[in-house]
Design a protein around this motif. Sequence first.
Motif, PDB file in Angstrom:
ATOM      1  N   MET A   1     -47.131  33.398 -58.791  1.00  0.00           N
ATOM      2  CA  MET A   1     -48.525  33.087 -59.645  1.00  0.00           C
ATOM      3  C   MET A   1     -48.897  31.753 -59.802  1.00  0.00           C
TER       4      MET A   1
ATOM      5  N   GLU B   1     -46.666  48.357 -60.688  1.00  0.00           N
ATOM      6  CA  GLU B   1     -46.887  48.103 -62.241  1.00  0.00           C
ATOM      7  C   GLU B   1     -45.487  48.743 -63.336  1.00  0.00           C
TER       8      GLU B   1
ATOM      9  N   ILE C   1     -49.716  40.613 -65.403  1.00  0.00           N
ATOM     10  CA  ILE C   1     -50.808  40.743 -64.423  1.00  0.00           C
ATOM     11  C   ILE C   1     -52.066  41.421 -64.867  1.00  0.00           C
TER      12      ILE C   1
ATOM     13  N   GLN D   1     -54.985  43.508 -63.792  1.00  0.00           N
ATOM     14  CA  GLN D   1     -55.460  44.395 -62.730  1.00  0.00           C
ATOM     15  C   GLN D   1     -56.947  43.733 -61.968  1.00  0.00           C
TER      16      GLN D   1
ATOM     17  N   THR E   1     -55.801  38.823 -61.968  1.00  0.00           N
ATOM     18  CA  THR E   1     -54.874  38.073 -61.480  1.00  0.00           C
ATOM     19  C   THR E   1     -53.848  38.659 -60.524  1.00  0.00           C
ATOM     20  N   GLY E   2     -54.192  39.788 -60.035  1.00  0.00           N
ATOM     21  CA  GLY E   2     -53.221  40.688 -59.040  1.00  0.00           C
ATOM     22  C   GLY E   2     -53.631  42.044 -59.050  1.00  0.00           C
TER      23      GLY E   2
ATOM     24  N   ALA F   1     -54.725  33.698 -61.102  1.00  0.00           N
ATOM     25  CA  ALA F   1     -53.011  33.786 -61.679  1.00  0.00           C
ATOM     26  C   ALA F   1     -52.332  32.449 -62.219  1.00  0.00           C
TER      27      ALA F   1
END
Length: 418
Positions: free
Chosen positions: A331, A341, A349, A351, A354-355, A387
């Motif tokens: 990141m 997850e 993170i 959803q 950032t990812g 991120a």
Amino acid sequence: MKILYICADFGIPVLGTKGASVHVREMVSALNRAGHSVVLAAPKLQKVLWEKPEEIAGRLLHLPPAPISRETMKCLMEFEDMLGETSPLPGQIRRMLYNKEMSHQLLRHFTAHPPDFIYERAALFSTVGVMVAEALAKPLILELNAPLADEQSLYRGTSLGALAKKTEQFVLNRSEAVLTVSSLLKNYAVSAGAKPTAVHVSPNGVNIQNFQTKTATEETKATWELGSGPIIGFVGGLRPWHGVMALPKLAEQLHKNHPDLKIVIVGEGPLRMRLQNEFEARGCSKNVLFTGAVSHENVAALIPTFDIAVAPYEKLEHDFYFSPLKLFEYMACGVAVVAAEAGQIGEIITQGRTGLLYAPGETTTFIMHCERLLSDPRLRKEMGQAAAKEVRSNYSWDHNASRVISIFKTLKKQERPL
């Protein structure tokens, strides 16, 4: 402040390339950057002498085990070999013997000129921090990175499981403060004997000076012959719980729409041969690069070459206590991340911002997320930038070092009972 940092774990070569080795060095460096004087005491410097040792910012005190410990371990191994058996027992006995050896050596060095506090990375069967802290009447701050006794029993086997558990409980109870890398691990520490008010969560971090978002990648791509196509990268140990066996299927499926895709695997481990065979069986081996174990400097150079970075953890039979170092480094470099997850990952993170996250073990969703990012360069860029901003603002080693000093200051007026 003067800080004695203890890493009594024989499995962590403090000048090596393992993630745990990086963690130790980065904490030492961050504390040094903050103006503190740190001495790192450890029994093991390198795993392989041919490797170039990594640099460390603080003072290094190498305390190898005494000949009697090495001879005892050798005798136990020879006895097992004679019987055609192998077990963790010789190594466990060595760890227990080393407690007295290391604590005596540290007291010889520091009784006349003690540190302000002791910081210990918890290790299986290690009571060194408690012994030295009590002898010097100084606070002990314990860093816990995993449920050590349970982890040993589950993944490596143990001949002395009850004693390992008792040791862990003893150390947790006698530490003035405990830093855990995740909330789940905090709960574990409290259940194992740590005082609830003494436990603090401190996730892993990243050296934001070394892991940059706009690093030029042409030289690195040329060095590793990565070509001009898209790259999906993985960093870490090639071990079952890292989920690396999902990568061959990922490569096979994505090559249908992206024939010039490169899979770059940075790290080493026992699954390497099996992985290579699986890529070969799926007809993808020419588009895969195994770098093997590389220096942390090379990791920082390779990650920015990735278009997508993955953390495909499998579904585990126990809680995901960990704080994946790779996640923060991905990141920080502004690379779009696809990750299972599991545990803390879902806290770090966001959803879609950032990812991209998926349920551990859901390989179809994992592949779908990677396909989506490969097909949408703009989304990759936006996600990577978000991120990087998140991690660089909240998850640096400097933040972690500052947290340690803040905790010490709250303990400063408390006297350790003699």
